[in-house]
Design an enzyme around this catalytic site. Structure first.
Site, PDB file in Angstrom:
ATOM      1  N   LYS B  78       0.846  -1.203   0.000  1.00 18.27           N
ATOM      2  CA  LYS B  78       0.000   0.000   0.000  1.00 18.27           C
ATOM      3  C   LYS B  78       0.875   1.245   0.000  1.00 18.27           C
ATOM      4  CE  LYS B  78      -3.712   2.074   2.844  1.00 18.27           C
ATOM      5  NZ  LYS B  78      -4.527   1.900   4.071  1.00 18.27           N
ATOM      6  N   SER B 147      -9.390   2.139   2.961  1.00 14.07           N
ATOM      7  CA  SER B 147      -8.416   2.892   2.204  1.00 14.07           C
ATOM      8  C   SER B 147      -7.429   2.029   1.436  1.00 14.07           C
ATOM      9  CB  SER B 147      -7.628   3.795   3.155  1.00 14.07           C
ATOM     10  OG  SER B 147      -6.880   3.024   4.070  1.00 14.07           O
ATOM     11  N   SER B 171     -10.138   0.037   7.106  1.00 15.03           N
ATOM     12  CA  SER B 171      -9.431   0.047   5.820  1.00 15.03           C
ATOM     13  C   SER B 171      -8.850  -1.276   5.373  1.00 15.03           C
ATOM     14  CB  SER B 171      -8.306   1.083   5.871  1.00 15.03           C
ATOM     15  OG  SER B 171      -8.835   2.388   5.855  1.00 15.03           O
TER      16      SER B 171
END
Lengths: 434, 434
Positions: B78, B147, B171
């Site tokens: 990420k 997210s 997330s």
């Protein structure tokens, strides 16, 4: 030989003068830069001094209405914090030459409150124990302590009224003690740590150095919005003294000064006692602290270890290898034990409790012998409690040592109030005394 | 329209094949890069793909004896984690063009265990709510959730067997639910967060995505050294279901699938109950979570706000202003309340407790409407408890939804064991089913 500048205004005084129109931020910065120029060749407190950026920032502040708590006040930042456009070496060979692209959250908050960053101060390698080149302003043959070596020396010498430090074992309280200034490590996690190179996530705490307790309070107020000015009307009836389970490590000079200090408390003296189950646990606390720090450092510095083990000092490399060798189950048990101990203390120690204990095992050791022992700090760092060192003691040769005021979790205000009372009653800022 | 690659080996299988000499790390990487080339134009899961670096790293791994747990296994990271030489944009306009100079601690640990980083995956702006360009592999007209949007989509589509995510509110669990894969958020603070852009220090947690529970376990084992493989011999007698205080936010498709799931548990079904004092506190938990997140984000992102408020999305700017407006005393009270609640739960919930609750309010919403609601995640993020989402439910149109297995603090192994049992009994990884 010492290197101290006398009669520089403190942070509150500087802010007051600027607000009253009797001083500009630009003048305040220029005055400090003069002192830096004078003393830095002997002290070596700075990684980098950013004269033109600081003057530019001060001019900008001078063009704005007074708003923040430290409007126009010069500050120094330990070199494990990211400060945009400034070096971010973390005292390490590996990061020599790196420049930060952003400000750590705490630095951005200090700037929002009007603080002017003069530059970056020397830190031991990743805030561990490898000494810096910085000298103790009271005696250039001695260490200022670590890991926040440059910040402590810069404040003690009068180069800046305020500086940022961090503490994982004893990296604020110990250098404050050795340098004869006020060091304040707030409750764990009170101040944002984003953008600060990590060493041990359960322990790393952002804190400050100043030459008076109200000045230290001021910077933490600027960062948190809390009201932390000491209560000047307070007059504690009892001041509980706690020699702690590591008292056997006190050096003769400390033992003698501490006994005199206890006597000086006279009718206010009392002996601090924890509940027996806490007392039992505290005996194990220093070892527990050391294991958690090593295990977490091995994770936090996994990249640095992988990238260039040969760029790390022998001591740090050994620490990281020691940490990696601690089994996963032992790590879990240790952190569980830490959490339980923090709960226990939070449950059994009254919220307004404060006690006094030494800041360091003695005065600053000779430069060549390292940065001194964190023995009197490990326990409180493990518990995450607020601690403030005030320069009340001295050796026969006049070297400073601190009294450490410790309080219950969240009792930052109570700690600062007692620290301030002690300063008013027994001391004055060491570097102004000489 | 969907974008899924079938029959790619999982992480354990990839590692096994490489260890057995039936596959090289280089081949494993090349296979995945083929899939990436195929699917990326539709999915837009990646900020950057580092083909030549990945092949070079794989060749290096192939020249070394097998050692680490994920020797030769491709992983995706990420884009709020620092990965040396790769972009570190954090989904933000402000950081467009930035390249990281070091690896986050967790990334370095993954590499030490033999993991091969293919590249950086899309994240919402600083892991808050501003959507990315990434699409849901099961239905390109829908969001993958946020997210950790790119990591979830990359794993669900078969581009990588493993990916790193983080969770502050929902997330990891929410995108795992929307993308029909396994998402695991370990106990708070189990995995090092150094080098990960901070959002809320009391809540930010590093976790993982995979297509099976043992694969998710494998990556966390590689990072922590713990033994977390699910106990395949376990056969839980009761599976306590907890609809939670936010059940009224469940959408019709979830309500219907959840009721069927409860029925399917048959004799193993039971109702989970907390002690009344916990239950009372949990009703307040979502609001408490939201306030702490806003207040801490305003500190963590103080630099970004100061530097370029106009580069931030309107939603993030509003969040940071909301956070700044929360008084310092309220922040202290809120974090004290969080600590007390964590203690309370740690004290009253048995250490081996596990319960089942929905992962999300329903299936992935349409792309244009945002990244979906974290309502079913806030409480567990606030408490710091381990959570694993397994893809057991579906809508009438065949869109995936997750069952969330939550456990007591530190019971990561128990959560993974129950999650694995549920998968074996009721499901298979969604993206392999289609």
């Amino acid at each position: 030989m010492s290197a101290l500048s006398k009669n520089t205004p403190g942070a509150l005084e500087t802010a007051r003068l600027i607000a009253a129109g009797q001083l500009t931020a630009t003048q305040a910065v220029q005055q400090r830069l003069e002192i830096v120029k004078d003393l830095e060749p002997n002290l070596k407190a700075w990684v980098s001094i950013h004269e033109s950026e600081a003057i530019e920032a001060a001019q900008m502040i001078d063009s704005m209405p007074v708003s923040g708590k430290i409007h126009g006040v010069p500050i120094a930042i330990k070199d494990i914090f990211a400060v945009k456009g400034m070096p971010w070496h973390c005292g390490s060979e590996l990061w020599k030459g790196r420049t930060a692209e952003f400000d750590a959250g705490s630095v951005a908050l200090a700037r929002r409150a009007g603080g002017i960053v003069l530059g970056k101060t020397e830190t031991t390698e990743f805030a561990f124990y490898q000494p810096t080149r910085t000298r103790n302003p009271h005696d250039l043959s001695r260490t200022p302590g670590g890991s926040s070596s440059g910040s402590a020396a810069a404040v003690a010498s009068g180069m800046v009224p305020l500086a940022f430090g961090t503490q994982t074992s004893g990296s604020i309280i110990r250098p404050a003690s050795f340098c004869g200034i006020v060091g304040f490590k707030p409750s764990f996690d009170l101040i944002e740590t984003g953008g600060v190179a990590p060493l041990s996530r359960s322990l790393d705490t952002v804190g400050v150095f100043a030459r008076s307790v109200p000045d230290a309070s001021l910077l933490v107020e600027a960062l948190t919005g809390l009201n932390l000015q000491p209560d000047a009307s307070a007059n504690p009836t009892k001041l509980p003294v706690y020699r702690s389970p590591v008292w056997d490590q006190a050096e003769p000079e400390l033992v003698s000064a501490w006994s005199a200090f206890e006597e000086g408390l006279a009718a206010k003296f009392s002996v601090h006692k924890f509940a027996p189950e806490i007392e039992l646990a505290l005996a194990e606390a220093p070892d527990l602290h050391a294991r958690i720090m090593a295990a977490e450092a091995a994770e936090a510095l996994a990249y640095e270890y992988a990238e260039g083990p040969e760029t790390l000092s022998e001591a740090l490399r050994a620490e990281l290898e020691k940490g990696s060798a601690i089994s996963a189950d032992e790590r879990l048990r240790d952190r569980q034990a830490m959490r339980s101990l923090r709960h226990l203390v939070e449950g059994l120690v009254p919220r307004n409790a404060v006690w006094l204990t030494p800041s360091s095992t003695g005065p600053a050791p000779l430069f060549e012998t390292g940065t001194g022992s964190p023995s009197f700090n490990r326990i409180w760092s493990l518990l995450g409690l607020p601690c403030c060192s005030v320069p009340l003691l001295q050796t026969h040769d006049g070297l400073p040592m601190g009294v450490q005021v410790v309080g219950a979790m969240g009792n930052d205000g109570g700690v600062l109030t007692v620290a301030d009372w002690l300063m008013a009653r027994f001391g004055q800022c060491w570097s102004q005394q000489n």
